[in-house]
Design a protein around this motif. Structure first.
Motif, PDB file in Angstrom:
ATOM      1  N   ALA A 218       0.846  -1.193   0.000  1.00  0.00           N
ATOM      2  CA  ALA A 218       0.000   0.000   0.000  1.00  0.00           C
ATOM      3  C   ALA A 218       0.881   1.242   0.000  1.00  0.00           C
ATOM      4  O   ALA A 218       2.019   1.215   0.475  1.00  0.00           O
ATOM      5  N   ALA A 219       0.331   2.325  -0.526  1.00  0.00           N
ATOM      6  CA  ALA A 219       1.041   3.607  -0.516  1.00  0.00           C
ATOM      7  C   ALA A 219       0.032   4.740  -0.445  1.00  0.00           C
ATOM      8  O   ALA A 219      -1.084   4.632  -0.961  1.00  0.00           O
ATOM      9  N   ALA A 220       0.429   5.793   0.215  1.00  0.00           N
ATOM     10  CA  ALA A 220      -0.346   7.031   0.239  1.00  0.00           C
ATOM     11  C   ALA A 220       0.553   8.147  -0.254  1.00  0.00           C
ATOM     12  O   ALA A 220       1.723   8.224   0.122  1.00  0.00           O
ATOM     13  N   VAL A 221       0.016   8.989  -1.106  1.00  0.00           N
ATOM     14  CA  VAL A 221       0.735  10.159  -1.622  1.00  0.00           C
ATOM     15  C   VAL A 221       0.047  11.403  -1.073  1.00  0.00           C
ATOM     16  O   VAL A 221      -1.169  11.553  -1.230  1.00  0.00           O
ATOM     17  N   CYS A 222       0.805  12.265  -0.418  1.00  0.00           N
ATOM     18  CA  CYS A 222       0.251  13.479   0.170  1.00  0.00           C
ATOM     19  C   CYS A 222       1.123  14.677  -0.187  1.00  0.00           C
ATOM     20  O   CYS A 222       2.324  14.529  -0.408  1.00  0.00           O
ATOM     21  N   PRO A 223       0.542  15.873  -0.214  1.00  0.00           N
ATOM     22  CA  PRO A 223       1.359  17.071  -0.430  1.00  0.00           C
ATOM     23  C   PRO A 223       2.186  17.361   0.820  1.00  0.00           C
ATOM     24  O   PRO A 223       1.871  16.881   1.914  1.00  0.00           O
ATOM     25  N   SER A 224       3.239  18.140   0.658  1.00  0.00           N
ATOM     26  CA  SER A 224       4.182  18.325   1.760  1.00  0.00           C
ATOM     27  C   SER A 224       4.335  19.756   2.271  1.00  0.00           C
ATOM     28  O   SER A 224       5.299  20.039   2.992  1.00  0.00           O
ATOM     29  N   PRO A 225       3.433  20.695   1.952  1.00  0.00           N
ATOM     30  CA  PRO A 225       3.661  22.059   2.435  1.00  0.00           C
ATOM     31  C   PRO A 225       3.435  22.156   3.939  1.00  0.00           C
ATOM     32  O   PRO A 225       2.466  21.586   4.466  1.00  0.00           O
ATOM     33  N   PRO A 226       4.278  22.863   4.667  1.00  0.00           N
ATOM     34  CA  PRO A 226       4.009  23.081   6.094  1.00  0.00           C
ATOM     35  C   PRO A 226       2.643  23.711   6.352  1.00  0.00           C
ATOM     36  O   PRO A 226       2.079  23.552   7.452  1.00  0.00           O
TER      37      PRO A 226
ATOM     38  N   GLY B 148      14.676  -1.096  -3.085  1.00  0.00           N
ATOM     39  CA  GLY B 148      15.279  -1.501  -1.828  1.00  0.00           C
ATOM     40  C   GLY B 148      14.288  -1.454  -0.675  1.00  0.00           C
ATOM     41  O   GLY B 148      14.268  -2.355   0.178  1.00  0.00           O
ATOM     42  N   LEU B 149      13.461  -0.433  -0.642  1.00  0.00           N
ATOM     43  CA  LEU B 149      12.445  -0.346   0.400  1.00  0.00           C
ATOM     44  C   LEU B 149      11.446  -1.488   0.283  1.00  0.00           C
ATOM     45  O   LEU B 149      11.080  -2.120   1.283  1.00  0.00           O
ATOM     46  N   ALA B 150      10.991  -1.761  -0.924  1.00  0.00           N
ATOM     47  CA  ALA B 150       9.997  -2.810  -1.123  1.00  0.00           C
ATOM     48  C   ALA B 150      10.523  -4.182  -0.741  1.00  0.00           C
ATOM     49  O   ALA B 150       9.765  -5.044  -0.281  1.00  0.00           O
ATOM     50  N   ASP B 151      11.817  -4.391  -0.915  1.00  0.00           N
ATOM     51  CA  ASP B 151      12.423  -5.701  -0.621  1.00  0.00           C
ATOM     52  C   ASP B 151      12.782  -5.870   0.850  1.00  0.00           C
ATOM     53  O   ASP B 151      13.254  -6.938   1.247  1.00  0.00           O
ATOM     54  N   SER B 152      12.567  -4.842   1.673  1.00  0.00           N
ATOM     55  CA  SER B 152      13.075  -4.867   3.042  1.00  0.00           C
ATOM     56  C   SER B 152      12.186  -5.613   4.031  1.00  0.00           C
ATOM     57  O   SER B 152      12.614  -5.905   5.141  1.00  0.00           O
ATOM     58  N   ALA B 153      10.943  -5.895   3.650  1.00  0.00           N
ATOM     59  CA  ALA B 153      10.025  -6.599   4.545  1.00  0.00           C
ATOM     60  C   ALA B 153       8.941  -7.268   3.703  1.00  0.00           C
ATOM     61  O   ALA B 153       8.749  -6.944   2.528  1.00  0.00           O
ATOM     62  N   GLU B 154       8.219  -8.172   4.331  1.00  0.00           N
ATOM     63  CA  GLU B 154       7.188  -8.910   3.592  1.00  0.00           C
ATOM     64  C   GLU B 154       6.030  -8.011   3.186  1.00  0.00           C
ATOM     65  O   GLU B 154       5.475  -8.145   2.093  1.00  0.00           O
ATOM     66  N   ARG B 155       5.669  -7.081   4.088  1.00  0.00           N
ATOM     67  CA  ARG B 155       4.554  -6.173   3.807  1.00  0.00           C
ATOM     68  C   ARG B 155       5.016  -4.750   4.109  1.00  0.00           C
ATOM     69  O   ARG B 155       5.137  -4.350   5.266  1.00  0.00           O
ATOM     70  N   VAL B 156       5.281  -4.002   3.057  1.00  0.00           N
ATOM     71  CA  VAL B 156       5.803  -2.639   3.172  1.00  0.00           C
ATOM     72  C   VAL B 156       4.738  -1.644   2.726  1.00  0.00           C
ATOM     73  O   VAL B 156       4.025  -1.880   1.739  1.00  0.00           O
ATOM     74  N   ALA B 157       4.623  -0.541   3.458  1.00  0.00           N
ATOM     75  CA  ALA B 157       3.764   0.576   3.048  1.00  0.00           C
ATOM     76  C   ALA B 157       4.617   1.835   2.950  1.00  0.00           C
ATOM     77  O   ALA B 157       5.621   1.982   3.662  1.00  0.00           O
ATOM     78  N   LEU B 158       4.223   2.730   2.062  1.00  0.00           N
ATOM     79  CA  LEU B 158       4.928   3.996   1.878  1.00  0.00           C
ATOM     80  C   LEU B 158       3.971   5.169   2.071  1.00  0.00           C
ATOM     81  O   LEU B 158       2.840   5.142   1.586  1.00  0.00           O
ATOM     82  N   LEU B 159       4.442   6.176   2.785  1.00  0.00           N
ATOM     83  CA  LEU B 159       3.782   7.476   2.827  1.00  0.00           C
ATOM     84  C   LEU B 159       4.708   8.432   2.083  1.00  0.00           C
ATOM     85  O   LEU B 159       5.806   8.739   2.553  1.00  0.00           O
ATOM     86  N   VAL B 160       4.269   8.871   0.908  1.00  0.00           N
ATOM     87  CA  VAL B 160       5.121   9.613  -0.019  1.00  0.00           C
ATOM     88  C   VAL B 160       4.676  11.073  -0.041  1.00  0.00           C
ATOM     89  O   VAL B 160       3.533  11.375  -0.372  1.00  0.00           O
ATOM     90  N   MET B 161       5.595  11.965   0.309  1.00  0.00           N
ATOM     91  CA  MET B 161       5.274  13.374   0.448  1.00  0.00           C
ATOM     92  C   MET B 161       5.857  14.164  -0.731  1.00  0.00           C
ATOM     93  O   MET B 161       7.040  14.026  -1.058  1.00  0.00           O
ATOM     94  N   GLY B 162       5.030  15.011  -1.345  1.00  0.00           N
ATOM     95  CA  GLY B 162       5.565  15.824  -2.432  1.00  0.00           C
ATOM     96  C   GLY B 162       4.494  16.621  -3.143  1.00  0.00           C
ATOM     97  O   GLY B 162       3.358  16.170  -3.279  1.00  0.00           O
TER      98      GLY B 162
END
Length: 238
Positions: A4-12, A135-149
């Motif tokens: 799973a992944a979530a993409v969110c904006p990153s402005p303070p 590399g992140l995806a291969d680091s565990a069996e079930r990986v999630a990402l919160l991607v800011m940008g």
């Protein structure tokens, strides 16, 4: 493997204490971010990586418990990235993108999995970004990402980067890719054009693309707007 992944904006400005008088203008974006983070928890990951652009000297790993601050934006507010405390010598201050992510996770009372941050060099090539993602995806069996940008900061004449006629088209392509989990389209985003258009999300999105290769995830665009002349997107991949 990425589940799973979530993409969110990153402005303070996403943090109401920073936004002050304009605190309610981003309520819809905040609500979409909360929904996206909730979907991450529902995926039952073994590990969550928070990925965001970092200025020169700020790239690299940020362990759980790394501190962040919004003092540079005129607010006496501190955050920590997940639970824990970095070992001596590892307590670097989070870059702004990861500090906003830490605030989002705290707001959601994240407890679904251990958290680690990754600050990505804003100038990293697509190949380098994709490699980091794998590399992140291969680091565990079930990986999630919160991607800011963020998307382009050149959408209007009042935008931080003034108006650039190419910005709307770039953001439309990015929004389509994020909303459909189109890995190839994300990796095809031009770093030079992204730099000219002041796109803060290009490198983190391409880390996501690398992590998602072969995962077969579906994407949904939960929010798209350009307040203050900057492209903001929220997407969920599962």
């Amino acid at each position: 493997m990425l589940v799973a992944a979530a993409v969110c904006p990153s402005p303070p400005l996403l943090v109401p204490d920073v936004a002050t008088g304009a605190a309610h203008e981003l309520d819809a974006a905040r609500a979409a971010c909360a929904d996206a983070v909730g979907l991450l928890a529902a995926a039952r990951p073994d590990r969550l990586y928070v990925v965001g652009a970092a200025p020169e000297g700020g790239h690299g790993v940020y362990p759980a418990g790394s501190p962040g601050s919004f003092a540079g934006f005129g607010v006496d507010l501190g955050v920590r990235l997940g639970e824990g405390r970095p070992a001596d010598g590892e307590a670097r201050l989070l870059p702004a993108s990861l500090a906003v992510a830490a605030w989002l996770l705290d707001r959601a009372r994240w407890a679904a999995a251990p958290v680690e941050g990754l600050g990505v060099d804003e100038t990293a090539t697509p190949d380098v970004c994709a490699g980091l993602g794998r590399g992140l995806a291969d680091s565990a069996e079930r990986v999630a990402l919160l991607v800011m940008g963020d998307g382009s900061a050149c959408r209007t004449v009042k935008a931080p980067g003034y108006l650039d006629e190419r910005a709307e088209g770039f953001d439309a392509a990015a929004a389509r890719a994020l909303g459909t989990a189109d890995v190839a389209a994300l990796l095809a985003l031009d770093p030079e054009l992204a730099y000219e258009l002041k796109v803060a999300g290009r490198a983190p999105w391409q880390v996501l693309a690398g992590a998602a290769e072969g995962a077969g995830l579906d994407g949904r665009l939960l929010f798209e707007d350009a307040p203050y002349g900057v492209g903001y997107f929220v997407a969920a991949w599962s």
